[in-house]
Design an enzyme around this catalytic site. Structure first.
Site, PDB file in Angstrom:
ATOM      1  N   TYR A  95      -6.903  -9.004  11.589  1.00  0.00           N
ATOM      2  CA  TYR A  95      -5.598  -8.881  12.240  1.00  0.00           C
ATOM      3  C   TYR A  95      -5.764  -9.321  13.687  1.00  0.00           C
ATOM      4  O   TYR A  95      -6.793  -9.024  14.308  1.00  0.00           O
ATOM      5  CB  TYR A  95      -5.119  -7.426  12.219  1.00  0.00           C
ATOM      6  CG  TYR A  95      -4.883  -6.858  10.833  1.00  0.00           C
ATOM      7  CD1 TYR A  95      -3.654  -7.021  10.195  1.00  0.00           C
ATOM      8  CD2 TYR A  95      -5.879  -6.145  10.160  1.00  0.00           C
ATOM      9  CE1 TYR A  95      -3.420  -6.480   8.935  1.00  0.00           C
ATOM     10  CE2 TYR A  95      -5.651  -5.619   8.898  1.00  0.00           C
ATOM     11  CZ  TYR A  95      -4.419  -5.788   8.290  1.00  0.00           C
ATOM     12  OH  TYR A  95      -4.187  -5.256   7.045  1.00  0.00           O
ATOM     13  N   GLU A 155       0.845  -1.198   0.000  1.00  0.00           N
ATOM     14  CA  GLU A 155       0.000   0.000   0.000  1.00  0.00           C
ATOM     15  C   GLU A 155       0.880   1.248   0.000  1.00  0.00           C
ATOM     16  O   GLU A 155       2.000   1.227   0.519  1.00  0.00           O
ATOM     17  CB  GLU A 155      -0.881  -0.029   1.268  1.00  0.00           C
ATOM     18  CG  GLU A 155      -1.726   1.222   1.436  1.00  0.00           C
ATOM     19  CD  GLU A 155      -2.834   1.072   2.476  1.00  0.00           C
ATOM     20  OE1 GLU A 155      -2.841   0.066   3.207  1.00  0.00           O
ATOM     21  OE2 GLU A 155      -3.676   1.987   2.546  1.00  0.00           O
ATOM     22  N   ASN A 201     -12.187  -0.693  -0.704  1.00  0.00           N
ATOM     23  CA  ASN A 201     -11.513  -1.251   0.475  1.00  0.00           C
ATOM     24  C   ASN A 201     -12.278  -0.897   1.741  1.00  0.00           C
ATOM     25  O   ASN A 201     -12.626   0.274   1.947  1.00  0.00           O
ATOM     26  CB  ASN A 201     -10.093  -0.665   0.578  1.00  0.00           C
ATOM     27  CG  ASN A 201      -9.347  -1.151   1.809  1.00  0.00           C
ATOM     28  OD1 ASN A 201      -8.981  -2.322   1.882  1.00  0.00           O
ATOM     29  ND2 ASN A 201      -9.146  -0.277   2.782  1.00  0.00           N
ATOM     30  N   GLU A 202     -12.542  -1.889   2.566  1.00  0.00           N
ATOM     31  CA  GLU A 202     -13.115  -1.704   3.913  1.00  0.00           C
ATOM     32  C   GLU A 202     -14.191  -0.624   3.954  1.00  0.00           C
ATOM     33  O   GLU A 202     -14.141   0.290   4.791  1.00  0.00           O
ATOM     34  CB  GLU A 202     -12.010  -1.401   4.925  1.00  0.00           C
ATOM     35  CG  GLU A 202     -11.070  -2.569   5.108  1.00  0.00           C
ATOM     36  CD  GLU A 202     -10.100  -2.431   6.277  1.00  0.00           C
ATOM     37  OE1 GLU A 202      -9.960  -1.324   6.841  1.00  0.00           O
ATOM     38  OE2 GLU A 202      -9.474  -3.450   6.636  1.00  0.00           O
ATOM     39  N   ASN A 209      -6.587   1.546   2.812  1.00  0.00           N
ATOM     40  CA  ASN A 209      -7.312   2.797   3.023  1.00  0.00           C
ATOM     41  C   ASN A 209      -6.899   3.873   2.003  1.00  0.00           C
ATOM     42  O   ASN A 209      -7.689   4.739   1.641  1.00  0.00           O
ATOM     43  CB  ASN A 209      -7.060   3.317   4.438  1.00  0.00           C
ATOM     44  CG  ASN A 209      -7.588   2.356   5.494  1.00  0.00           C
ATOM     45  OD1 ASN A 209      -8.409   1.487   5.206  1.00  0.00           O
ATOM     46  ND2 ASN A 209      -7.116   2.512   6.726  1.00  0.00           N
ATOM     47  N   GLN A 247       1.174  -6.603   5.633  1.00  0.00           N
ATOM     48  CA  GLN A 247       1.515  -6.279   4.267  1.00  0.00           C
ATOM     49  C   GLN A 247       2.838  -6.957   3.914  1.00  0.00           C
ATOM     50  O   GLN A 247       3.222  -7.901   4.602  1.00  0.00           O
ATOM     51  CB  GLN A 247       1.596  -4.767   4.110  1.00  0.00           C
ATOM     52  CG  GLN A 247       0.263  -4.065   4.382  1.00  0.00           C
ATOM     53  CD  GLN A 247       0.242  -2.588   3.990  1.00  0.00           C
ATOM     54  OE1 GLN A 247       1.167  -2.066   3.387  1.00  0.00           O
ATOM     55  NE2 GLN A 247      -0.834  -1.886   4.349  1.00  0.00           N
ATOM     56  N   GLU A 296      -6.668  -9.242   3.573  1.00  0.00           N
ATOM     57  CA  GLU A 296      -5.734  -8.687   4.567  1.00  0.00           C
ATOM     58  C   GLU A 296      -5.780  -9.592   5.792  1.00  0.00           C
ATOM     59  O   GLU A 296      -6.856  -9.776   6.379  1.00  0.00           O
ATOM     60  CB  GLU A 296      -6.122  -7.262   4.976  1.00  0.00           C
ATOM     61  CG  GLU A 296      -5.861  -6.236   3.896  1.00  0.00           C
ATOM     62  CD  GLU A 296      -6.131  -4.803   4.357  1.00  0.00           C
ATOM     63  OE1 GLU A 296      -5.925  -4.494   5.548  1.00  0.00           O
ATOM     64  OE2 GLU A 296      -6.564  -4.002   3.506  1.00  0.00           O
TER      65      GLU A 296
HETATM   66  O1  AHR Z   1      -2.930  -2.860   6.227  1.00  0.00           O
HETATM   67  C1  AHR Z   1      -3.110  -1.635   6.883  1.00  0.00           C
HETATM   68  C2  AHR Z   1      -4.530  -1.117   6.799  1.00  0.00           C
HETATM   69  O2  AHR Z   1      -5.371  -1.990   7.525  1.00  0.00           O
HETATM   70  C3  AHR Z   1      -5.162  -1.063   5.444  1.00  0.00           C
HETATM   71  O3  AHR Z   1      -4.916   0.122   4.774  1.00  0.00           O
HETATM   72  C4  AHR Z   1      -6.633  -1.156   5.741  1.00  0.00           C
HETATM   73  O4  AHR Z   1      -7.359  -1.744   4.698  1.00  0.00           O
HETATM   74  C5  AHR Z   1      -6.681  -1.932   7.036  1.00  0.00           C
HETATM   75  O5  AHR Z   1      -7.494  -1.315   7.965  1.00  0.00           O
END
Ligand code: AHR
Length: 497
Positions: free
Chosen positions: A244, A27, A172-173, A72, A351, A295
């Protein structure tokens, strides 16, 4: 010594694990692009300014596809800023990460970088401030050979043949309030459907990923997923999941809960797979939408640097140092993805460089492979093929997610007839693992590679980069019982008759 027992029966399979499960993500954030992959002053930089030592490490890691450019970031990004003569590209605010974006790296530079890595792109379009029309124009720029303005612009920019990018994310999100252009499920479902239609009319060969829940902790989960699927089901190929893990409530004393994260990941994936099934049934659809876990990782958000320099081009953000403890959790997440291979067809480790990453760089120009690099590398190398449905008997521990088995496994039979058992030991004692192969003949163990550190806080650092490295054990003469060291990640490879 603890005891555990595993049954693997050749007739009981859980799905096909494809290479795309071993994808990743870059990103425009922190030091991922500027000061990460792109560093024209670095001694290994190629003509485009990309670091060839990093390119080599990405190849070694065995990454299949790379999602780009966000995250993001993409929800405020105008892809047209990043094409054409570099000197004429605008410098803008990267609102998502409060950084400056010079647009020195845009789509054409990224595609040249990708070619060097041998990876395929997963391109995300902006559905925050962007429109379906701009998304379709990007598809035209990348994929068409027509005599129309955006295909012609690409040719004028020196790229004669279209890239033919297959995989595309519809934003995204979008369920997150933090997202630029955040919408309700109905609003996003409608927008994504219209973008999908236009993008597919531009190139019918593309695959599309709909934004699912950005975490199982979202208040809108799993209703969000049902609603957006009901809008877009006939137009998309995948729905995304993001997840995560860190210590629950960021409380470091909750080690067992952290170690049990894989149970939560398992429920999250199962719930979204069931939601797809529900919507498919409701719509009487013939289509099978799959999961893209685009992710996933361990992310200790408590370590965020509040002093990251505002509006800098390249500033450290979300740079986690991964320990042996993190490596155990990370490896159980890989096992979980593999065990859901029937539904999970794409997964992106988030990432790849510097931000929550297996590969780090420092200001001295060095590169570091964090401990999580190795289980990903080994799984990517060995764990594609048929995932077996196994039965484990071992001790469990209590956790916030329920009783978690101390040994987490995944077994994959590849096309060459090699069975790889990935076994993560979450206990602080050695375990004798008894293996019961059924309908496999007499499998022969020919390799036992493992990762271990005596202390769970051990990590690889720039000054001590070899604290956690894969080691290979001499193979025992009998494979009935295998020793799994306390707190270890193991890859056991068997040749099948
Ligand atoms: O990977 C970091 C961020 O985590 C990304 O930009 C977003 O999609 C997620 O909240």
């Amino acid at each position: 010594m603890k005891k555990a027992s595993l049954i693997i029966n050749r007739n009981y399979t859980a799905g096909a694990a494809e290479k795309a499960i071993f994808s990743s993500f870059i990103e425009h954030m922190g030091r991922a692009v500027y000061g990460g992959i792109y560093d024209p002053q670095h001694e290994t930089a190629n003509g485009d300014g990309f670091r060839t030592d990093i390119i080599g490490a990405i190849r070694e890691l065995g990454v299949d596809k790379i999602r780009y450019p966000g995250g993001n970031f993409v929800s405020g990004y105008d892809w047209k800023d990043g094409i054409g003569a570099r000197g004429q590209r605008p410098t803008r605010l990267n609102h998502a990460w409060q950084q400056t974006e010079t647009n020195e790296v845009g789509i054409d530079e990224f595609m040249r970088f990708l070619k060097e890595t041998g990876c395929e792109p997963i391109m995300a379009v902006n559905l925050g401030t962007g429109t379906p029309a701009a998304a379709a124009e990007l598809v035209e720029y990348c994929n068409l050979d027509t005599d129309t303005v955006w295909a012609e612009t690409r040719r004028r920019n020196g790229v004669k043949k279209p890239y033919k990018i297959k995989n595309w994310c519809l934003g995204n999100e979008m369920d997150g309030e933090w997202q630029i252009g955040h919408r309700s499920a109905d609003e996003y479902g409608r927008l994504a459907t219209e973008a999908a239609k236009l993008m597919r009319w531009t190139d019918p060969d593309i695959s599309l990923v709909l934004c699912g829940s950005s975490s199982s902790a979202m208040p809108t989960y799993p209703e969000w997923d049902r609603v957006v699927l009901e809008h877009a089901y006939e137009y998309v190929d995948y729905i995304s999941l993001h997840k995560y893990y860190e210590f629950p409530d960021r409380d470091k004393s909750k080690v067992s809960d952290f170690l049990a994260s894989y149970l939560d990941f398992d429920s999250f994936i199962s719930a979204i797979a069931s939601t797809i099934e529900y919507v498919k049934c409701k719509k009487r659809s013939k289509r099978s939408v799959k999961l893209s876990v685009d992710e996933w990782n361990v992310w200790h958000t408590g370590l965020r640097k509040p002093d990251a320099e505002k509006w800098a081009l390249s500033t450290a953000r979300e740079e986690n140092t991964y320990t042996m403890l993190d490596t155990l959790v990370f490896s159980t997440l890989i096992c979980t993805l593999l065990n859901h291979a029937e539904h999970v067809k794409v997964a992106c480790l988030a990432q790849l460089i510097n931000v929550l990453a297996p590969i780090m760089t420092d200001t001295k120009g060095r590169m570091l492979k964090q401990s999580i690099f190795y289980p990903f590398m080994l799984a990517s190398k060995y764990c594609t093929g048929t995932v077996m449905n196994t039965v484990m008997e071992c001790a469990s521990f209590d956790s916030v997610y329920g009783a978690a088995q101390e040994i987490c496994t995944s077994a994959v039979l590849d096309a060459e007839g090699i069975l790889t058992l990935m076994a993560v030991s979450l206990t602080d004692q050695d375990t004798a693992l008894n293996l019961n192969f059924e309908r496999f003949g007499t499998p022969k163990l020919f390799e036992h590679t493992y990762l271990h550190a005596d202390n769970l806080t051990t990590a690889n650092t720039f000054d001590t980069p070899s604290n956690i490295l894969p080691k290979t054990l001499p193979t025992p003469s009998s494979t009935d019982s295998i020793l799994l060291k306390a707190h270890s990640v193991n890859f056991l490879r068997f040749r099948i008759d």
